[in-house]
Write a protein that holds these residues in place. Structure first.
Motif, mmCIF file in Angstrom:
data_model
loop_
_atom_site.group_PDB
_atom_site.id
_atom_site.type_symbol
_atom_site.label_atom_id
_atom_site.label_comp_id
_atom_site.label_asym_id
_atom_site.label_seq_id
_atom_site.Cartn_x
_atom_site.Cartn_y
_atom_site.Cartn_z
ATOM 1 N N GLY A 151 0.857 -1.173 0.000
ATOM 2 C CA GLY A 151 0.000 0.000 0.000
ATOM 3 C C GLY A 151 0.894 1.224 0.000
ATOM 4 N N PRO A 152 0.350 2.405 -0.192
ATOM 5 C CA PRO A 152 1.171 3.617 -0.193
ATOM 6 C C PRO A 152 2.004 3.739 1.083
ATOM 7 N N GLY A 153 3.308 3.779 0.922
ATOM 8 C CA GLY A 153 4.204 3.892 2.062
ATOM 9 C C GLY A 153 4.698 2.570 2.595
ATOM 10 N N ASP A 154 4.094 1.449 2.165
ATOM 11 C CA ASP A 154 4.540 0.122 2.589
ATOM 12 C C ASP A 154 5.448 -0.454 1.504
ATOM 13 N N TYR A 155 6.735 -0.243 1.694
ATOM 14 C CA TYR A 155 7.761 -0.519 0.685
ATOM 15 C C TYR A 155 7.900 -1.999 0.352
ATOM 16 N N ASN A 156 7.957 -2.318 -0.944
ATOM 17 C CA ASN A 156 8.267 -3.667 -1.409
ATOM 18 C C ASN A 156 9.637 -3.731 -2.084
#
Length: 656
Positions: A151-156
Motif C-alpha cells: 500500500g502507499p508507504g509500505d515498501y516492497n
C-alpha cells in the motif's frame, strides 16, 4: 526509513468490449476532476469511494504533530487540458534540515523524502505486465524515481519503471514493466498494489504536476492465439508527433508528409498552438475560411447573347448564385456541389492524420481524439493513402457524424465500439477530416490526438521504423586483433528523446538491439519473411550466418558491443568470424545484415555491411577452413555445386 505518503490518485478507464482485451485499468480519477473525501488510512476506502484522491501526512513522534516533507494540492486551470491536476511540492534540503526530520541516505537528502503514490484497485501479481501512462511537468527540469509498494508507504522494492525525466513543459510519459517476485512479495502477504514516485531528487527541491494518469495491467505476451494482444500507438507523441511518412498511392506515385497536414487548399504542416483562452492547452489548429453567397437577378440570354421573351412578351430573367470566400476571392477549382455550382464542398478544407501503417479490411484499430471549435460546426471523414490521395469517403463517419461545439468532446473509434477497419478503408494510411466550411463564419477547429493504434500482429517492421535507415560498415577482427568500429548514435537517441544508450545494457520489454531474423510466414508454407526478433545482448553479442540472419549457435559471425572509453552517445561494434563458419572475407566480398535498435515498440534501423577492406586501409587474413566444405560467395554451404565461383578451405576456386 521514513516515507511520507503525500498523495494517492486513481483513475478507471473504460475497457474494450470487442475481442481480446489488452489491458485492465486498475485506478480511477486520474484527471483529478472529482471531489475527494479524506481518509486516514487507504484500507478504509469503500467501493463507492474509488473516485477520489487524498492526502495523508504521517504523524511525527508521540506528540501527534504532522511532519512536513512535501505538500499536495489539486489546482485548477493548470492541467493538460486547462482543468485540474495534482501539484506536489518536494521540499529542499535546506527546508528538510530546518524541519528537523530530514530523511537521509548516505549522508544526503534521500530521494524518498517526499513521495507521491498511485494506488490500484487490485494487486499486481508477479508475471503481470503493468503500464503507466501520465502527463507530467515540473517547475525545473529533473527526474523522479519509481518504486513498488504494497500500500502507499509500505515498501516492497526500490525499482519499478526506472527513472522518469521531467521538463518544464507538459509531456506524456508511457512506461511498462513485468512484475517480479521482489516487487510483488506475494509470499510475504504484501501483494504489490501501489506505485511510488520518489520526488526529492534535487537538493534544491522542485514542484511536480501530474495529470491524466492511467495504470493498466495485463498478462505478459503469450503464444496462445486467444491471449491479449499488444498495440502500437502511431500517435506516440500525441500532437507533437512529427514522424516522416512516405508511401505510394494506388497509382504507384510517391508521397510524403508528417503526421499532421492541412490542405487549405495548399498542403502545409499543421501548427501546434496554445488554445486561445485556455493557457497550457496545446492542440493542432485547423483554420477554415467561411464563404458568402451573392445572388443576382439578370436577363436570361440565349446562346448567342440575344434577349429572350416569355409568351406574354416579358423579358426572361434568371437568378445566378455565386460563392465567394470571406476574403472576396471566387470559390473555384474545388467544385463538387450536386447542382454543379461553385458552392464550397465539405472537403474544401481537409486535415490529414497520417500514420506509418497501411490499414487492412477487418483489422482491429483504436482512434481517439478530442476536438472543439471557435463556432459550432461539423466534420466528415475520408480514407486516403497519402494526404489528398482519395480512397473512400464517409469511411469513419459522414459530415453529420461529428457535430463539433465550442466545448471539448472526446471521440473513440474502433475497438472500444466493437468496430474494425471498414472495407472502404483498405489501404488507408491517412484518416482525413473534411472541415466543412460555413456561410459567413471563419472557424478554427482544435484537435488533440491521444491514440491511433493497431495490433502488433498487424504492424510490420517497416511500419514501426522511424527515420531513414543508417548505413554503417563494420570490419571483422583478424587473429588476436581487437578492432572496434565506433559509430555516433546521437541521431538515434534524438529520435527516441534519450540522452544515452544505457537502456541497451539492460534490455527490458523488448528494448535493445535486435538482429535480423527469418520466420515462416503464417500465410504460405515454405515462405519466409525478414523480422527483427532475436536480441543482441550487451558484451556477449549475437551470431549471424553468411546471409546476415541470426543463428542460435556460434558457427557464424559474432557481433558484440564494447563501451570502453565511450560517452554514451557512441557505440563500439566488435566483429569476430568463427573459423568454422565457412565465411571468408576477400576484398570483393561482404556480408550484409540489419540491426534494429528497439525502444518502446519502435525501430531505428542500421543497414550493416561487414567487409574486411571497406576503406582500403588493410587486408584481413582469411579464416582457416579445414573441413573441406564448399561455400558460395555469400557464405552458404553448397552440397552439389554447379558452374561458378566457390570457396573451399578459405580459398576461391572456379568450377567450370
Amino acid at each position: 526509513m521514513k516515507k511520507l505518503f503525500t498523495l494517492m490518485a486513481v483513475v478507471l478507464m473504460a475497457g474494450s468490449v470487442h475481442g481480446q482485451q489488452k489491458y485492465k485499468n486498475i485506478v480511477v480519477n486520474g484527471d483529478f476532476e472529482k471531489d475527494a473525501p479524506a481518509y486516514e488510512n487507504y484500507n478504509d476506502m469503500t467501493a463507492d469511494a474509488w473516485n477520489s484522491f487524498w492526502v495523508h501526512e504521517f504523524p511525527k513522534g508521540e506528540e501527534g504533530e504532522t511532519q512536513y516533507q512535501g505538500t499536495v494540492t489539486i489546482v485548477d486551470g493548470v492541467g493538460v487540458d486547462g482543468s485540474k491536476c495534482a501539484k506536489v511540492v518536494a521540499r529542499s534540503d535546506e527546508q528538510a534540515v530546518a524541519a528537523g526530520n530530514r530523511t537521509e541516505a548516505n549522508g544526503a537528502l534521500a530521494s524518498w523524502d517526499c513521495q507521491f503514490f498511485i494506488y490500484g484497485t487490485e494487486p499486481m501479481p508477479e508475471g503481470k505486465t503493468v503500464r503507466l501512462t501520465m502527463w507530467v511537468k515540473a517547475d525545473k527540469d529533473g527526474t523522479m524515481e519509481t518504486q513498488a509498494h504494497w500500500g502507499p508507504g509500505d515498501y516492497n522494492h526500490y525499482q519499478l519503471f526506472g527513472n522518469i525525466s521531467v521538463t518544464t513543459e507538459w509531456k506524456q510519459v508511457q512506461v511498462e514493466t513485468t512484475v517480479t517476485a521482489d516487487q510483488s512479495k506475494e509470499g510475504d502477504g504484501k501483494a504489490f498494489q501501489s506505485v511510488a514516485f520518489n520526488l526529492s531528487t534535487s537538493t534544491e527541491g522542485n514542484v511536480f504536476y501530474f495529470d491524466n494518469i492511467k495504470l493498466q495491467m495485463k498478462d505478459p505476451k503469450s503464444d496462445d492465439p486467444d491471449a491479449p494482444v499488444d498495440w502500437i500507438n502511431f500517435m506516440r507523441k500525441g500532437i507533437y508527433s512529427e514522424d516522416h511518412i512516405t508511401g505510394l498511392n494506388s497509382n504507384g506515385e510517391p508521397w510524403e508528409c508528417t503526421n499532421f497536414t492541412i490542405q487549405t487548399p495548399e498542403q502545409t504542416k499543421a501548427p501546434v498552438e496554445e488554445v486561445p483562452g485556455e493557457p497550457g492547452v496545446m492542440a493542432v489548429r485547423v483554420p477554415v475560411q467561411g464563404y458568402k453567397v451573392e445572388t443576382v437577378e439578370e436577363e436570361d440570354l440565349d446562346e448567342e447573347g440575344n434577349q429572350q421573351f416569355d409568351d406574354d412578351g416579358n423579358v426572361k430573367m434568371k437568378t445566378t448564385t455565386t460563392y465567394y470566400w470571406n476574403d472576396g476571392t471566387l470559390v473555384a477549382g474545388i467544385n463538387g456541389a450536386a447542382d454543379g455550382s461553385n458552392a464550397p464542398a465539405r472537403w474544401t478544407c481537409q486535415f490529414f492524420v497520417s500514420t506509418l501503417h497501411k490499414m487492412k479490411t477487418g483489422e482491429r484499430y483504436k482512434f481517439k481524439f478530442k476536438v472543439k471549435a471557435d463556432h459550432d460546426g461539423n466534420l466528415g471523414t475520408q480514407a486516403h493513402t497519402g494526404p489528398g490521395q482519395y480512397v473512400s469517403y464517409n469511411t469513419f463517419g459522414d459530415e453529420s457524424a461529428f457535430a463539433i461545439t465550442t466545448d471539448w468532446q472526446e471521440f473513440s473509434l474502433g475497438d472500444e465500439k466493437g468496430e474494425t477497419v471498414p472495407s472502404g478503408a483498405n489501404g488507408c494510411q491517412t484518416i482525413t477530416f473534411d472541415c466543412c466550411p460555413q456561410e459567413g463564419i471563419d472557424n478554427n477547429f482544435y484537435f488533440i490526438f491521444e491514440e491511433c493504434s493497431f495490433t502488433e500482429a498487424n504492424v510490420t517492421d517497416a511500419d514501426r521504423t522511424l527515420g531513414t535507415p543508417q548505413d554503417i560498415v563494420l570490419k571483422p577482427n583478424s587473429g588476436d586483433d581487437e578492432m572496434a568500429t565506433t559509430i555516433d548514435i546521437t541521431p538515434m537517441l534524438q529520435t527516441y528523446e534519450l540522452s544515452d544508450y544505457n537502456f541497451l545494457k539492460n534490455p527490458g520489454q523488448g528494448d535493445g538491439i535486435k538482429l535480423l531474423d527469418q520466420k515462416e510466414s503464417e500465410d504460405e508454407d515454405g515462405v519466409y519473411e525478414d523480422t527483427f526478433s532475436s536480441m543482441l545482448t550487451w558484451i556477449d553479442g549475437g551470431f549471424i550466418n553468411g546471409e546476415g540472419y541470426f543463428i542460435d549457435n556460434e558457427a557464424g559471425i559474432n557481433i558484440r558491443l564494447d563501451d570502453e572509453g565511450l560517452d554514451g552517445t557512441k557505440l563500439n561494434f566488435m566483429v569476430w568470424n568463427n573459423p568454422e563458419s565457412g565465411i571468408s572475407f576477400a576484398n570483393d566480398e561482404a556480408v550484409k545484415t540489419k540491426l534494429a535498435i528497439s525502444q518502446g515498440g519502435w525501430y531505428y534501423i542500421y543497414n550493416i555491411t561487414i567487409t574486411a577492406n571497406a576503406d582500403g586501409i588493410r587486408d584481413v587474413k582469411f579464416n582457416k577452413q579445414n573441413n573441406g566444405a564448399i561455400y558460395d560467395l555469400m557464405g552458404r554451404r553448397v552440397n552439389n555445386p554447379s558452374k561458378g565461383i566457390y570457396i573451399q578451405n578459405g580459398k576461391k576456386f572456379i568450377l567450370k
